[in-house]
Design a protein around this motif. Sequence first.
Motif, mmCIF file in Angstrom:
data_model
loop_
_atom_site.group_PDB
_atom_site.id
_atom_site.type_symbol
_atom_site.label_atom_id
_atom_site.label_comp_id
_atom_site.label_asym_id
_atom_site.label_seq_id
_atom_site.Cartn_x
_atom_site.Cartn_y
_atom_site.Cartn_z
ATOM 1 N N GLY A 556 29.741 -34.578 -34.743
ATOM 2 C CA GLY A 556 30.924 -34.929 -35.526
ATOM 3 C C GLY A 556 31.415 -36.326 -35.190
ATOM 4 O O GLY A 556 30.625 -37.199 -34.793
ATOM 5 N N ILE A 557 32.707 -36.517 -35.331
ATOM 6 C CA ILE A 557 33.329 -37.811 -35.078
ATOM 7 C C ILE A 557 34.459 -37.633 -34.086
ATOM 8 O O ILE A 557 35.255 -36.692 -34.197
ATOM 9 N N GLN A 558 34.531 -38.526 -33.119
ATOM 10 C CA GLN A 558 35.632 -38.499 -32.168
ATOM 11 C C GLN A 558 36.242 -39.891 -32.077
ATOM 12 O O GLN A 558 35.533 -40.900 -32.048
ATOM 13 N N ASN A 559 37.585 -39.944 -32.106
ATOM 14 C CA ASN A 559 38.315 -41.196 -31.982
ATOM 15 C C ASN A 559 38.998 -41.253 -30.625
ATOM 16 O O ASN A 559 39.724 -40.338 -30.253
ATOM 17 N N LEU A 560 38.767 -42.341 -29.903
ATOM 18 C CA LEU A 560 39.310 -42.501 -28.572
ATOM 19 C C LEU A 560 40.201 -43.738 -28.536
ATOM 20 O O LEU A 560 39.820 -44.810 -29.036
ATOM 21 N N LYS A 561 41.382 -43.589 -27.957
ATOM 22 C CA LYS A 561 42.284 -44.716 -27.787
ATOM 23 C C LYS A 561 41.981 -45.383 -26.449
ATOM 24 O O LYS A 561 42.003 -44.730 -25.402
ATOM 25 N N ILE A 562 41.698 -46.691 -26.478
ATOM 26 C CA ILE A 562 41.326 -47.430 -25.282
ATOM 27 C C ILE A 562 42.395 -48.491 -25.010
ATOM 28 O O ILE A 562 42.771 -49.248 -25.919
ATOM 29 N N ILE A 563 42.857 -48.565 -23.779
ATOM 30 C CA ILE A 563 43.831 -49.585 -23.384
ATOM 31 C C ILE A 563 43.124 -50.591 -22.488
ATOM 32 O O ILE A 563 42.571 -50.247 -21.451
ATOM 33 N N LYS A 564 43.122 -51.857 -22.952
ATOM 34 C CA LYS A 564 42.504 -52.943 -22.166
ATOM 35 C C LYS A 564 43.598 -53.662 -21.380
ATOM 36 O O LYS A 564 44.579 -54.134 -21.937
ATOM 37 N N LYS A 565 43.408 -53.717 -20.056
ATOM 38 C CA LYS A 565 44.394 -54.380 -19.199
ATOM 39 C C LYS A 565 44.406 -55.885 -19.466
ATOM 40 O O LYS A 565 43.384 -56.486 -19.751
#
Length: 565
Positions: A556-565
């Motif tokens: 399927g599809i997965q959306n991940l939120k990424i925080i770049k320092k």
Amino acid sequence: MQKNTAFRILVSFFLTQCCLAQVDVVYSDLVWSDEFSVNGPVNATNWFHQTQLPVGGSWFNGEVQHYTDSQTNSFVDAGLLNIVAKKEIYTDQGITKAYTSARLNSKFAFKYGRVDIRAKLPLESGTWPAIWMLGKNVNEPGAYFSAAYGTTNWPACGETDIMEHGIFPSQSINYIQSTLHTPSSYGNSVNSGGTIASDLANNYHVYSMNWSPFQISFLLDNVVYYTYNPAVKNDSTWPFDKEQYLLLNIAMGGIAGNISPTFTQNAMLIDYVRVYQNTTVDTQAPANFTAAVGAVTGSSVQLLLNATDNSGMLEYNVAYGALNNTSSGMSGVQKSVVISGLSPNTNYTFTVSANDLAGNTAANSPIVLNATTGELVQCGGNSSEAQQGSFSTGYNYTFQTIGTDVKITFELLDTDKVGLVAYLWKQSPFIESQMTNVSGNTFTKTISGQTAGSTINYAVKFAYAGGLSVTKYISYVVGSNCALGTTTPSELKQFSFPNPVEDVLHLQLSDHQNKIFLTDILGRMQLKSVVTSSHNLDMSSYKSGIYFLRVENSHGIQNLKIIKK
């Protein structure tokens, strides 16, 4: 009332000086008026009495009056036009009614300009005073222009209600409203706006309409309270590119409610009717024309346009493919034009020209711009689940992130609803706001100032003749993208760490082969790649901020939120 040339000059100066910020085009040349300076019958050069009953023997909306050409129902006295509604037995065209009134058609029709009408209104229960306009092409037997020009049925001719009173029982007694009737929305039209005046019964007020090729604004005492400017202008939403004429009347009963048993007569008093246009020949072309590309999303491109012109106003035309977008702008002021509804990951060519309202074109027109849309950041789906009422078929919905805005669109799939309007419900704190009809049963509203990664919850109330149905509340993570499939994060044992990340993001994915897409907070594509189940993503060169990683594989599809320092 005393009226003179100096007063007219003062009014023209006032319109030019004070209203520039109020309306998009300032019209300052008086082209037609009636000052009602001669006592006696209404000026037959200016006005026509519409008295012919519609088919069926009654006026529309359940009204109970006869309109007459009697001087007891319309006359001029002491500088005022009196339109008088009376309780009296009156027989005409073989039909007897208990009330009479007057309905005046102007013998003057025009396209684009400003109307100012100073009037005092009757407020008695059951009276419905109106100042309005119809397309000159309306097919309405008995109307002044119909015999020669009546080729178009209502509402395709367009109706512009400058002022109506007495048909809004839930509002203040001093509430007046302006409404546009078009094929896209008519009857109980969603295209309306109102305001509360001070003491309508005892005070005169100036009711105005400012009509340009781009929008129609309504003013009370020179203050705008409603503007109609549909994003798409076509025969359905904008039949206002043809001449219209004025109507003045008082209707009785019908949707105005029960007539007071003590009613004998009452009048709408009109001090003047004035129509302004711009008649000076303009031969000077716009100068200093510039055009550039601004913000780009997965479904829109912003164009930043500017030019100068002696008239103070510009018309910008943007052609792309087989489509055109026309908008107005003030001289020397940058105009932002957002072209929406575009396809993601697609290159577009925009041909932009600048003209003034007289048709003069900037010497360097057209300017050609190119832009490529990014990845579309949206989620959508369909359901038939209701929290109130029910749906026979259901509804489609999409949530699209555009920068810090979220555009919410719902389409009702039930085809048996009449008089449909839609309201967006925010779950907490509860707020109801009207949505804009795009076409058919599709409605949209954009909410601004949203935070990427936050969860919002909205439903839609569809109201229609005979009832309403409310969708379930739908949750959406701002900035997420599930447009190409169903997001099932609970079922996918996939990980990204560390998060927040400074240099390298480690991915543990479910398949031996996975597609990954990295976008920034504005939906701009930063990276596309096919990777194995264990992959290190170097993010050391990326700016600090929020990013979204979409993973596509056989699960399927997965959306991940990424925080770049």
